[in-house]
Design an enzyme around this catalytic site. Structure first.
Site, PDB file in Angstrom:
ATOM      1  N   LYS A 141      43.640  45.240  49.810  1.00 39.35           N
ATOM      2  CA  LYS A 141      43.484  46.609  49.277  1.00 39.35           C
ATOM      3  C   LYS A 141      43.336  47.595  50.428  1.00 39.35           C
ATOM      4  CE  LYS A 141      40.845  45.377  45.105  1.00 39.35           C
ATOM      5  NZ  LYS A 141      39.606  45.565  44.375  1.00 39.35           N
ATOM      6  N   GLY A 163      33.687  41.470  36.332  1.00 40.79           N
ATOM      7  CA  GLY A 163      34.941  41.908  35.706  1.00 40.79           C
ATOM      8  C   GLY A 163      35.588  40.813  34.875  1.00 40.79           C
ATOM      9  N   ARG A 164      35.682  39.608  35.446  1.00 46.35           N
ATOM     10  CA  ARG A 164      36.374  38.517  34.748  1.00 46.35           C
ATOM     11  C   ARG A 164      35.514  37.879  33.665  1.00 46.35           C
ATOM     12  NH1 ARG A 164      35.378  37.831  39.946  1.00 46.35           N
ATOM     13  NH2 ARG A 164      34.032  36.167  40.688  1.00 46.35           N
ATOM     14  N   GLU A 213      39.409  33.470  40.766  1.00 42.98           N
ATOM     15  CA  GLU A 213      38.631  34.517  41.443  1.00 42.98           C
ATOM     16  C   GLU A 213      37.175  34.052  41.582  1.00 42.98           C
ATOM     17  OE1 GLU A 213      38.053  38.735  39.956  1.00 42.98           O
ATOM     18  OE2 GLU A 213      39.781  39.094  41.228  1.00 42.98           O
ATOM     19  N   GLU A 259      45.004  51.030  41.016  1.00 43.12           N
ATOM     20  CA  GLU A 259      46.005  50.886  39.959  1.00 43.12           C
ATOM     21  C   GLU A 259      45.584  51.658  38.703  1.00 43.12           C
ATOM     22  OE1 GLU A 259      44.707  48.494  41.777  1.00 43.12           O
ATOM     23  OE2 GLU A 259      46.185  46.956  42.282  1.00 43.12           O
ATOM     24  N   LYS A 270      35.483  48.733  35.558  1.00 45.67           N
ATOM     25  CA  LYS A 270      34.052  48.593  35.851  1.00 45.67           C
ATOM     26  C   LYS A 270      33.631  49.615  36.911  1.00 45.67           C
ATOM     27  CE  LYS A 270      30.663  45.308  37.538  1.00 45.67           C
ATOM     28  NZ  LYS A 270      30.331  43.948  37.936  1.00 45.67           N
ATOM     29  N   HIS A 285      59.905  21.792  27.722  1.00 47.95           N
ATOM     30  CA  HIS A 285      61.314  21.929  28.053  1.00 47.95           C
ATOM     31  C   HIS A 285      61.508  22.613  29.390  1.00 47.95           C
ATOM     32  CE1 HIS A 285      62.515  20.509  24.069  1.00 47.95           C
ATOM     33  NE2 HIS A 285      61.368  21.055  23.700  1.00 47.95           N
TER      34      HIS A 285
HETATM   35  O1  F6P Z   1      40.501  43.280  42.606  1.00 48.83           O
HETATM   36  C1  F6P Z   1      39.724  42.430  41.888  1.00 48.83           C
HETATM   37  C2  F6P Z   1      38.865  43.123  40.868  1.00 48.83           C
HETATM   38  O2  F6P Z   1      37.750  43.655  41.463  1.00 48.83           O
HETATM   39  C3  F6P Z   1      38.499  42.170  39.743  1.00 48.83           C
HETATM   40  O3  F6P Z   1      37.413  41.388  40.031  1.00 48.83           O
HETATM   41  C4  F6P Z   1      38.293  43.111  38.607  1.00 48.83           C
HETATM   42  O4  F6P Z   1      38.339  42.435  37.386  1.00 48.83           O
HETATM   43  C5  F6P Z   1      39.455  44.052  38.816  1.00 48.83           C
HETATM   44  O5  F6P Z   1      39.562  44.178  40.215  1.00 48.83           O
HETATM   45  C6  F6P Z   1      39.329  45.398  38.163  1.00 48.83           C
HETATM   46  O6  F6P Z   1      38.199  46.083  38.598  1.00 48.83           O
HETATM   47  P1  F6P Z   1      37.676  47.349  37.830  1.00 48.83           P
HETATM   48  O7  F6P Z   1      37.310  46.945  36.453  1.00 48.83           O
HETATM   49  O8  F6P Z   1      36.500  47.831  38.616  1.00 48.83           O
HETATM   50  O9  F6P Z   1      38.794  48.367  37.819  1.00 48.83           O
END
Ligand code: F6P
Length: 536
Positions: free
Chosen positions: A504, A267-268, A353, A212, A206, A384
């Site tokens: 972060k 995002g979620r 979240e 990452e 987003k 199990h």
């Molecule tokens: O670190 C949390 C977050 O902001 C989530 O809410 C989001 O889904 C995820 O990181 C990824 O964010 P982006 O889509 O901006 O890379």
């Protein structure tokens, strides 16, 4: 707004709770033999049984009063009509517009966003069909056969969950992989055995600033160019999904190959936006639209059904009942459908979240518990491993069972055995086995306490016809709306996630301290020692 604990309904629930706590689920059923049909909603293709909960009509009435006192009906309407209910970020919350049918109107800042949503869906469909038909050629002229989604959190969990859930409907000669972790092992395994000439990366973010995703994106670019050499190859092998065209361009991806969405999609809450591009490529645009129709059907149910028949509202309120009155801390999600194996992980982000907040919208610290820990595994595997604790442990763990009448792969015996197990678990949890019943089986006295099942472990069962794209959409929307219901009761903002920031920021400070072994360390003694140990 009145503090939650000062509302009339909360106080009434507080005095009602001791009455309920002492009643067993057995006695609730004995007192009302019709419970199984009374506490049940059948709507939008879902059979929702909530009879095995520690509730009476009075409990439910009080919970609905609580919902009204917290303004839930008005707040549902506010969300659907684009009011900026994400007040800490001054944003509307309109994931429901992502699945609004063509021709409907949802206004944000004076603009109807539905045509924009459908324009992106059409662009996605055109692209997805090119890949599916083998018409999207890589730089060296070979058709793309491998699709790798790079993203994390909401830009990964939804796509992975949906791909796994709908694999039965997927284009089987295409390979789908997902990279999220900054751990290089994730990337290395995701591209293992893939030919760069036939591989497409979807960089999904987003913000397009997430460490990452950007790191994995750059590594992917290098992996590609190590073989294809020419920079121009990037345009044929990389597309982006983002709200941030500037950063997409800066990353080196042609913004014509970008699929957009909007700041009013969290995002979620984004798996049905362009973030679902890998899903659409896998299952095809028609199935993707069916999934959206499922989401929309549940949205309509949530928006227009009275509270007492409203599935997400009842789910959300039952969660409040257990968390705030029984002191439950977790919610188990137990799909009896192996294709839903990533569903609990997906719900983890959605719920935790969203409602993992201890400060209300007006900035006050809550005097009550909020979001539960979501977790789970598919049945029967969980039976199990961790079910022992649910049946005989000391924690109260409300369970959500999810099952389908018709299997996707029909194999003799399996389906009846699977469903028998799901139904049996709800029965065992609720009613248990008394000492007399155990003794009557001839069990020696010394073993009786070990073999007793106390029962009174609550569960809901969600039964659907079959795992289709539409039904997946319904299940996701149902949980989104249950999470919103709880956020409204607790008075928190389910749509920001400020709690992810501190870690972060600190990691960015530590990175140079790991790279430069001489850098002075000014953390606490534990953190300093850990860094020194790593530096070796
Ligand atoms: O670190 C949390 C977050 O902001 C989530 O809410 C989001 O889904 C995820 O990181 C990824 O964010 P982006 O889509 O901006 O890379």
């Amino acid at each position: 707004m009145t503090d939650l604990t000062n509302t009339t309904a909360w106080k009434a629930l507080k005095s009602h709770f001791p009455e309920i706590r002492k009643q067993s689920i057995r006695s609730l059923f004995n007192n009302d033999p019709n419970r199984g049909s009374k506490y049940r909603v059948q709507d939008v293709g879902i059979y929702f049984d909530y009879s095995k909960h520690r509730i009476t009509e009075e409990t439910l009435g009080l919970l609905f009063n609580l919902a009204r006192e917290r303004g839930l009906p008005e707040k549902i309407e506010a969300m659907f009509t684009g009011v900026k209910i994400n007040t800490t970020e001054n944003r509307a919350v309109l994931h429901t517009a992502l699945r609004a049918p063509q021709g409907s109107v949802v206004m944000v800042d004076g603009v109807n966003v539905v045509p924009e949503v459908h324009a992106v869906l059409n662009k996605m469909a055109g692209f997805a069909m090119q890949i599916r038909k083998g018409e999207w050629l890589g730089y060296t002229g070979k058709p793309v056969r491998n699709v790798v989604n790079i993203g994390i959190g909401g830009s990964d969990l939804g796509p992975v969950m949906a791909y796994e859930a709908l694999k039965f409907y997927a284009h089987r000669s295409l390979t789908f992989r997902f990279v999220s972790n900054i751990d290089g092992n994730d990337f290395a395994e995701a591209v293992n055995g893939l030919d760069p000439e036939e591989t497409l990366f979807i960089v999904s973010s987003k913000t397009f600033t997430t460490l990452e995703t950007m790191t994995n994106g750059r590594t992917a670019r290098k992996w590609l160019l190590d073989k294809l050499v020419h920079e121009e190859a990037v345009a044929r092998h990389f597309v982006a999904v983002s709200t941030n065209a500037k950063e997409v361009g800066a990353f080196g991806i042609d913004t014509r190959n970008m699929f957009g969405f909007w700041d009013w999609v969290g995002g979620r809450y984004s798996m049905d936006s362009a973030i679902g591009l890998s899903t659409m490529i896998a299952i095809g645009p028609e199935n993707f639209h069916e999934m959206l129709a499922g989401f929309h059907a549940m949205d309509e149910h949530f928006r227009s059904t009275p509270l007492a028949r409203n599935i997400p509202v009842i789910m959300g309120l039952l969660g409040v009942w257990y968390i705030n009155f029984f002191g439950a801390q977790t919610q188990a999600v137990l799909p009896y459908e192996n294709y839903l194996k990533r569903f609990p992980a997906y719900l983890q982000q959605l719920a935790m979240e969203s409602n993992g907040k201890h400060v209300t919208l007006d900035g006050k610290t809550t005097e009550y518990a909020t979001g539960a820990v979501y977790w789970g595994e598919p049945g029967t595997n969980g039976q199990h491993s961790f079910y022992q604790l649910i049946h005989q442990g000391t924690l109260l763990i409300p369970c959500d069972f999810i099952g389908f009448k018709n299997p996707l792969n029909v194999l003799p015996l399996h389906q009846d055995y699977l469903m028998a197990n799901m139904i049996a678990q709800g029965e065992a949890l609720a009613f248990g086995k008394t000492p007399e019943e155990v003794r009557n089986e001839g069990v020696p006295d010394s073993l009786v306490p070990h073999k007793v099942f106390e029962g009174d472990r609550p569960s809901s069962t969600f039964f659907l016809e079959k795992l289709t794209p539409a039904n997946l959409g319904k299940l996701v929307a149902m949980n989104e709306q249950a999470v919103y219901t709880q956020g409204v009761i607790w008075g928190v903002n389910p749509f920001d996630q400020m709690g992810v920031e501190l870690g972060k920021v600190l990691a960015m400070k530590i990175i140079p301290e790991l790279e430069n072994k001489q850098a002075p360390l000014q953390h606490d003694s534990s953190t300093n020692a850990l860094i020194s140990f790593y530096r070796g």
